[in-house]
Design a protein around this motif. Structure first.
Motif, PDB file in Angstrom:
ATOM      1  N   TYR A 200      37.235  48.060  39.393  1.00 35.08           N
ATOM      2  CA  TYR A 200      37.603  46.667  39.672  1.00 35.08           C
ATOM      3  C   TYR A 200      36.947  46.153  40.947  1.00 35.08           C
ATOM      4  O   TYR A 200      37.049  44.970  41.268  1.00 35.08           O
ATOM      5  CB  TYR A 200      39.129  46.525  39.827  1.00 35.08           C
ATOM      6  CG  TYR A 200      39.964  47.270  38.813  1.00 35.08           C
ATOM      7  CD1 TYR A 200      39.572  47.374  37.474  1.00 35.08           C
ATOM      8  CD2 TYR A 200      41.149  47.888  39.191  1.00 35.08           C
ATOM      9  CE1 TYR A 200      40.343  48.061  36.550  1.00 35.08           C
ATOM     10  CE2 TYR A 200      41.926  48.577  38.279  1.00 35.08           C
ATOM     11  CZ  TYR A 200      41.515  48.669  36.960  1.00 35.08           C
ATOM     12  OH  TYR A 200      42.280  49.354  36.056  1.00 35.08           O
ATOM     13  N   GLY A 201      36.315  47.068  41.721  1.00 30.03           N
ATOM     14  CA  GLY A 201      35.712  46.668  42.988  1.00 30.03           C
ATOM     15  C   GLY A 201      36.613  46.927  44.172  1.00 30.03           C
ATOM     16  O   GLY A 201      36.509  46.256  45.203  1.00 30.03           O
ATOM     17  N   ASP A 202      37.520  47.909  44.049  1.00 26.33           N
ATOM     18  CA  ASP A 202      38.441  48.241  45.139  1.00 26.33           C
ATOM     19  C   ASP A 202      38.041  49.563  45.790  1.00 26.33           C
ATOM     20  O   ASP A 202      37.752  50.541  45.096  1.00 26.33           O
ATOM     21  CB  ASP A 202      39.879  48.366  44.618  1.00 26.33           C
ATOM     22  CG  ASP A 202      40.402  47.059  44.041  1.00 26.33           C
ATOM     23  OD1 ASP A 202      39.865  45.993  44.401  1.00 26.33           O
ATOM     24  OD2 ASP A 202      41.353  47.115  43.233  1.00 26.33           O
ATOM     25  N   ARG A 219      39.148  44.885  48.737  1.00 18.59           N
ATOM     26  CA  ARG A 219      39.325  44.473  47.347  1.00 18.59           C
ATOM     27  C   ARG A 219      38.226  43.517  46.892  1.00 18.59           C
ATOM     28  O   ARG A 219      37.590  42.835  47.698  1.00 18.59           O
ATOM     29  CB  ARG A 219      40.679  43.781  47.156  1.00 18.59           C
ATOM     30  CG  ARG A 219      41.881  44.664  47.469  1.00 18.59           C
ATOM     31  CD  ARG A 219      43.152  44.043  46.944  1.00 18.59           C
ATOM     32  NE  ARG A 219      43.156  43.975  45.482  1.00 18.59           N
ATOM     33  CZ  ARG A 219      44.002  43.232  44.775  1.00 18.59           C
ATOM     34  NH1 ARG A 219      44.877  42.466  45.392  1.00 18.59           N
ATOM     35  NH2 ARG A 219      43.948  43.244  43.457  1.00 18.59           N
ATOM     36  N   LYS A 220      38.047  43.485  45.574  1.00 18.28           N
ATOM     37  CA  LYS A 220      37.122  42.560  44.911  1.00 18.28           C
ATOM     38  C   LYS A 220      35.717  42.643  45.506  1.00 18.28           C
ATOM     39  O   LYS A 220      35.053  41.624  45.758  1.00 18.28           O
ATOM     40  CB  LYS A 220      37.658  41.129  44.974  1.00 18.28           C
ATOM     41  CG  LYS A 220      38.997  40.966  44.255  1.00 18.28           C
ATOM     42  CD  LYS A 220      39.524  39.535  44.324  1.00 18.28           C
ATOM     43  CE  LYS A 220      40.849  39.400  43.593  1.00 18.28           C
ATOM     44  NZ  LYS A 220      41.409  38.041  43.670  1.00 18.28           N
ATOM     45  N   GLN A 227      31.994  48.763  35.414  1.00 19.81           N
ATOM     46  CA  GLN A 227      33.027  47.938  36.018  1.00 19.81           C
ATOM     47  C   GLN A 227      34.036  47.507  34.975  1.00 19.81           C
ATOM     48  O   GLN A 227      33.806  47.642  33.772  1.00 19.81           O
ATOM     49  CB  GLN A 227      32.414  46.722  36.705  1.00 19.81           C
ATOM     50  CG  GLN A 227      31.406  45.947  35.878  1.00 19.81           C
ATOM     51  CD  GLN A 227      30.643  44.946  36.732  1.00 19.81           C
ATOM     52  OE1 GLN A 227      31.201  43.938  37.151  1.00 19.81           O
ATOM     53  NE2 GLN A 227      29.368  45.226  36.992  1.00 19.81           N
ATOM     54  N   GLU A 229      37.805  44.738  34.365  1.00 21.73           N
ATOM     55  CA  GLU A 229      38.684  43.683  34.865  1.00 21.73           C
ATOM     56  C   GLU A 229      40.008  44.297  35.289  1.00 21.73           C
ATOM     57  O   GLU A 229      40.604  45.092  34.565  1.00 21.73           O
ATOM     58  CB  GLU A 229      38.935  42.633  33.782  1.00 21.73           C
ATOM     59  CG  GLU A 229      37.761  41.693  33.526  1.00 21.73           C
ATOM     60  CD  GLU A 229      37.527  40.729  34.682  1.00 21.73           C
ATOM     61  OE1 GLU A 229      38.509  40.383  35.380  1.00 21.73           O
ATOM     62  OE2 GLU A 229      36.366  40.353  34.910  1.00 21.73           O
ATOM     63  N   ALA A 230      40.480  43.922  36.469  1.00 24.24           N
ATOM     64  CA  ALA A 230      41.761  44.433  36.939  1.00 24.24           C
ATOM     65  C   ALA A 230      42.893  43.804  36.138  1.00 24.24           C
ATOM     66  O   ALA A 230      42.887  42.588  35.892  1.00 24.24           O
ATOM     67  CB  ALA A 230      41.938  44.114  38.421  1.00 24.24           C
ATOM     68  N   ARG A 235      48.523  42.461  40.365  1.00 26.38           N
ATOM     69  CA  ARG A 235      48.307  41.573  41.509  1.00 26.38           C
ATOM     70  C   ARG A 235      49.386  41.692  42.586  1.00 26.38           C
ATOM     71  O   ARG A 235      49.106  41.601  43.779  1.00 26.38           O
ATOM     72  CB  ARG A 235      48.236  40.117  41.025  1.00 26.38           C
ATOM     73  CG  ARG A 235      46.988  39.826  40.196  1.00 26.38           C
ATOM     74  CD  ARG A 235      47.027  38.426  39.619  1.00 26.38           C
ATOM     75  NE  ARG A 235      45.886  38.184  38.734  1.00 26.38           N
ATOM     76  CZ  ARG A 235      45.791  37.137  37.930  1.00 26.38           C
ATOM     77  NH1 ARG A 235      46.756  36.227  37.900  1.00 26.38           N
ATOM     78  NH2 ARG A 235      44.717  36.987  37.161  1.00 26.38           N
TER      79      ARG A 235
END
Length: 319
Positions: A200-202, A219-220, A227, A229-230, A235
């Motif tokens: 997710y890019g974390d 994050r992000k 990759q 999607e979270a 959230r």
């Protein structure tokens, strides 16, 4: 076995002001591996007890009039003290600046030689720097190890090829200073650092003791490679919960590394990279840090230079 070349002004700047100061922080001794097309600095590739660091340059990035020959497919490798190499380059630069004049100015020749030191009966190998001034030449000899044998060069080449594997997911950390400041605080808490990276890019880093838990989450981040999607229900969860859920889904990996090793890898920023990426190798075999360099004035990758580190894993963790 012969090697001779002239360091260009660009090559001198790369080594003196950026890469050698960074490599000096990684460890006292490294291997210099010279081939027909590349000059490669290698830390810890032949022993797995520390941070592996690889800085690779195409010959045009550093040298002019590059000549190499050996009976081992024109490959030469030897161990060298990085601090002595840095001192020789800096000294040569100051001599060029102070005394250089005319067509020979700023011509810094580097070559392999054998010389007989005082009180020795056997010739010793040196990497020699020759700087020509207006009326004289200054020669500096940097001692090196005996050049590696054919079998040792093959072992080094094999280790280099194995170290080129890129993790399936890489995340870009845009603010390395923030990460460095955080790790400096962590060094006061404990010795072991848990690092998790998600699709997710974390990027999540955490240190725990019986008395305290300290962590940070980025994050992000930009993701290169695999990759995902979270999930929306993540959230409002804590960083720890998000990390655990991502690992259970197979969307993240976690490893444990030495805080000391992680901190040492951050010294590579002395080489002034334009981007830094973190990733975990398949099966959690190591934590990889890749530094990217742009062609000056552009956002295009300079493919003549590469630098990356591989941190040994203390606990393979989960994935």
């Amino acid at each position: 076995m012969k090697f001779k070349a002239f360091l260009t002004e660009h090559g001198v700047n790369l080594l003196e002001r950026r890469f050698l100061p960074a490599l000096d922080k990684m460890g006292k001794i490294c291997h210099l591996f010279l081939t027909r097309d590349h000059a490669i600095f290698l830390h810890n590739l032949l022993n797995g007890d520390g941070v592996q660091c690889i800085a690779q340059f195409r010959k045009e990035a550093l040298f002019d009039d590059y000549r190499i020959s050996s009976q081992n497919e024109d490959r030469i490798a030897f161990a060298i003290d990085v601090s002595l190499l840095l001192r020789a380059v800096r000294s040569s630069v100051s001599i060029c600046t102070e005394f250089g004049n005319g067509p020979s100015a700023n011509r810094l020749q580097i070559k392999l030689v054998k010389k007989l030191p005082l009180n020795c009966t056997q010739p010793m190998p040196f990497l020699t720097f020759e700087t020509k001034g207006y009326k004289s030449a200054v020669i500096q000899d940097v001692p090196i190890s005996k050049p590696l044998s054919r079998a040792q060069v093959l072992e080094l080449q094999t280790a280099l090829e194995l170290a080129q594997d890129i993790p399936q997911t890489l995340v870009q950390v845009p603010d390395s200073n923030q990460l460095q400041n955080f790790v400096e605080r962590m060094k006061q808490v404990g010795d072991l650092l848990n690092v998790s990276i998600s699709k997710y890019g974390d990027l999540h880093v955490q240190i725990s003791t019986t008395l305290i838990t300290l962590g940070a989450e980025f994050r992000k981040l930009l993701v290169i490679g695999e990759q995902a999607e979270a999930p929306s229900d993540d959230r409002n969860q804590s960083a720890q919960t998000r990390s655990e859920r991502a690992i259970s889904r197979g969307d993240a990996q976690r490893v444990q590394v030495s805080v000391k090793h992680f901190s040492r890898s951050l010294h590579c920023h002395l080489a002034k990279p334009d981007c830094t990426f973190y990733g975990i190798a398949p099966h959690g075999s190591c934590l990889t840090v890749i530094f990217q360099f742009f062609i000056p004035g552009t956002h295009q990758t300079d493919k003549s230079i590469s630098l990356h580190c591989r941190l040994p894993v203390l606990d393979p963790g989960s994935s």
